[in-house]
Design a protein around this motif. Structure first.
Motif, PDB file in Angstrom:
ATOM      1  N   LEU A   1       0.831  -1.199   0.000  1.00  0.00           N
ATOM      2  CA  LEU A   1       0.000   0.000   0.000  1.00  0.00           C
ATOM      3  C   LEU A   1       0.867   1.251   0.000  1.00  0.00           C
ATOM      4  O   LEU A   1       0.626   2.192  -0.770  1.00  0.00           O
ATOM      5  N   TYR A   2       1.911   1.265   0.830  1.00  0.00           N
ATOM      6  CA  TYR A   2       2.772   2.440   0.894  1.00  0.00           C
ATOM      7  C   TYR A   2       3.604   2.599  -0.364  1.00  0.00           C
ATOM      8  O   TYR A   2       3.885   3.728  -0.783  1.00  0.00           O
ATOM      9  N   LEU A   3       3.972   1.520  -0.999  1.00  0.00           N
ATOM     10  CA  LEU A   3       4.648   1.625  -2.294  1.00  0.00           C
ATOM     11  C   LEU A   3       3.698   2.192  -3.346  1.00  0.00           C
ATOM     12  O   LEU A   3       4.113   2.959  -4.225  1.00  0.00           O
ATOM     13  N   ASP A   4       2.419   1.836  -3.246  1.00  0.00           N
ATOM     14  CA  ASP A   4       1.411   2.392  -4.148  1.00  0.00           C
ATOM     15  C   ASP A   4       1.274   3.900  -3.921  1.00  0.00           C
ATOM     16  O   ASP A   4       1.192   4.676  -4.881  1.00  0.00           O
ATOM     17  N   PHE A   5       1.279   4.329  -2.654  1.00  0.00           N
ATOM     18  CA  PHE A   5       1.267   5.764  -2.353  1.00  0.00           C
ATOM     19  C   PHE A   5       2.504   6.430  -2.965  1.00  0.00           C
ATOM     20  O   PHE A   5       2.414   7.496  -3.576  1.00  0.00           O
ATOM     21  N   ALA A   6       3.669   5.798  -2.785  1.00  0.00           N
ATOM     22  CA  ALA A   6       4.921   6.351  -3.326  1.00  0.00           C
ATOM     23  C   ALA A   6       4.823   6.500  -4.838  1.00  0.00           C
ATOM     24  O   ALA A   6       5.233   7.531  -5.389  1.00  0.00           O
ATOM     25  N   ASN A   7       4.288   5.489  -5.511  1.00  0.00           N
ATOM     26  CA  ASN A   7       4.129   5.568  -6.973  1.00  0.00           C
ATOM     27  C   ASN A   7       3.266   6.761  -7.362  1.00  0.00           C
ATOM     28  O   ASN A   7       3.588   7.488  -8.308  1.00  0.00           O
ATOM     29  N   TYR A   8       2.178   6.968  -6.637  1.00  0.00           N
ATOM     30  CA  TYR A   8       1.312   8.107  -6.918  1.00  0.00           C
ATOM     31  C   TYR A   8       2.095   9.416  -6.782  1.00  0.00           C
ATOM     32  O   TYR A   8       2.038  10.285  -7.653  1.00  0.00           O
ATOM     33  N   PHE A   9       2.845   9.547  -5.681  1.00  0.00           N
ATOM     34  CA  PHE A   9       3.579  10.791  -5.452  1.00  0.00           C
ATOM     35  C   PHE A   9       4.701  10.985  -6.470  1.00  0.00           C
ATOM     36  O   PHE A   9       4.948  12.115  -6.903  1.00  0.00           O
TER      37      PHE A   9
ATOM     38  N   ASP B   1       8.283   5.374   0.604  1.00  0.00           N
ATOM     39  CA  ASP B   1       9.221   4.267   0.344  1.00  0.00           C
ATOM     40  C   ASP B   1       9.826   3.780   1.660  1.00  0.00           C
ATOM     41  O   ASP B   1       9.944   2.573   1.895  1.00  0.00           O
ATOM     42  N   ILE B   2      10.201   4.707   2.514  1.00  0.00           N
ATOM     43  CA  ILE B   2      10.755   4.331   3.817  1.00  0.00           C
ATOM     44  C   ILE B   2       9.675   3.677   4.675  1.00  0.00           C
ATOM     45  O   ILE B   2       9.928   2.679   5.365  1.00  0.00           O
ATOM     46  N   GLN B   3       8.473   4.191   4.598  1.00  0.00           N
ATOM     47  CA  GLN B   3       7.366   3.590   5.347  1.00  0.00           C
ATOM     48  C   GLN B   3       7.155   2.139   4.919  1.00  0.00           C
ATOM     49  O   GLN B   3       6.928   1.260   5.751  1.00  0.00           O
ATOM     50  N   ALA B   4       7.261   1.882   3.618  1.00  0.00           N
ATOM     51  CA  ALA B   4       7.123   0.509   3.111  1.00  0.00           C
ATOM     52  C   ALA B   4       8.223  -0.387   3.673  1.00  0.00           C
ATOM     53  O   ALA B   4       7.968  -1.540   4.053  1.00  0.00           O
ATOM     54  N   GLN B   5       9.442   0.130   3.750  1.00  0.00           N
ATOM     55  CA  GLN B   5      10.549  -0.655   4.318  1.00  0.00           C
ATOM     56  C   GLN B   5      10.268  -1.001   5.778  1.00  0.00           C
ATOM     57  O   GLN B   5      10.527  -2.122   6.213  1.00  0.00           O
ATOM     58  N   GLU B   6       9.737  -0.050   6.526  1.00  0.00           N
ATOM     59  CA  GLU B   6       9.393  -0.315   7.928  1.00  0.00           C
ATOM     60  C   GLU B   6       8.373  -1.450   8.037  1.00  0.00           C
ATOM     61  O   GLU B   6       8.492  -2.316   8.896  1.00  0.00           O
ATOM     62  N   GLU B   7       7.375  -1.429   7.164  1.00  0.00           N
ATOM     63  CA  GLU B   7       6.340  -2.469   7.213  1.00  0.00           C
ATOM     64  C   GLU B   7       6.921  -3.838   6.868  1.00  0.00           C
ATOM     65  O   GLU B   7       6.565  -4.843   7.504  1.00  0.00           O
ATOM     66  N   ARG B   8       7.813  -3.893   5.888  1.00  0.00           N
ATOM     67  CA  ARG B   8       8.473  -5.170   5.563  1.00  0.00           C
ATOM     68  C   ARG B   8       9.278  -5.657   6.764  1.00  0.00           C
ATOM     69  O   ARG B   8       9.276  -6.845   7.086  1.00  0.00           O
ATOM     70  N   ASP B   9       9.952  -4.729   7.443  1.00  0.00           N
ATOM     71  CA  ASP B   9      10.723  -5.103   8.625  1.00  0.00           C
ATOM     72  C   ASP B   9       9.812  -5.634   9.736  1.00  0.00           C
ATOM     73  O   ASP B   9      10.168  -6.588  10.433  1.00  0.00           O
TER      74      ASP B   9
END
Length: 170
Positions: free
Chosen positions: A23-31, A44-52
């Motif tokens: 979802l956060y990568l999708d937000f990043a793509n939009y931005f 993008d960083i938020q997505a990394q946190e979620e993967r972690d």
């Protein structure tokens, strides 16, 4: 061995965390498409946190002799008509994730699983930070985002976000 309900909830949460990353990568793509690379970088960083988060939960299950089961990760299905839309979706999503973490914690509490409760203390605290960060981003956008110079400055601020790996030791 963990209680089966607690184990199953954590397994489900692992997959929910991977969805959060999508979802956060999708937000990043939009931005990125909107030319707001700072906002994209922030997500993008938020997505990394979620993967972690997913990987920490995976390690927790493995450390407790439990099998990790990966399910298909749903495709984000949101559409955005303004830069404010993903920000509000992000806060709503974090509030949902908080409810899921609370459910795991309560299930562990119900069976006196103090080890899981201790591990998930970190996630409870983390969710408080996630919700505050999402809310702060909305407030900043409302203050500065409708003025081109303010939006530029906010975008530059977000570009400076640095990834910090989680400090939870399992």
């Amino acid at each position: 061995m963990l209680n089966s309900k607690v184990r199953d909830l954590i397994n489900t949460q692992i997959n929910k965390e991977f969805y959060s990353a999508y979802l956060y990568l999708d937000f990043a793509n939009y931005f990125y498409d909107e030319g707001l690379d700072g906002f994209a970088h922030w997500y993008d960083i938020q997505a990394q946190e979620e993967r972690d988060h997913a990987m920490l939960m995976r390690t927790y299950l493995q450390n407790n002799g439990e099998r990790v089961v990966f399910e298909a990760v749903d495709k984000p299905d949101k559409s955005y008509s303004s830069p404010e839309d993903p920000l509000h979706e992000g806060l709503k999503h974090e509030q949902y994730v908080t409810s899921l973490i609370n459910t795991i914690y309560k299930a562990a509490q119900d069976v006196n699983d103090f080890r899981t409760m201790q591990c998930f203390d970190w996630f409870v605290k983390e969710q408080g930070e996630e919700e505050k960060n999402a809310d702060d981003l909305i407030k900043k956008y409302k203050l500065f985002g409708h003025d081109p110079k303010g939006l530029y400055a906010l975008n530059q601020e977000l570009l400076g976000r640095v990834y910090t790996a989680p400090s939870l030791v399992l």
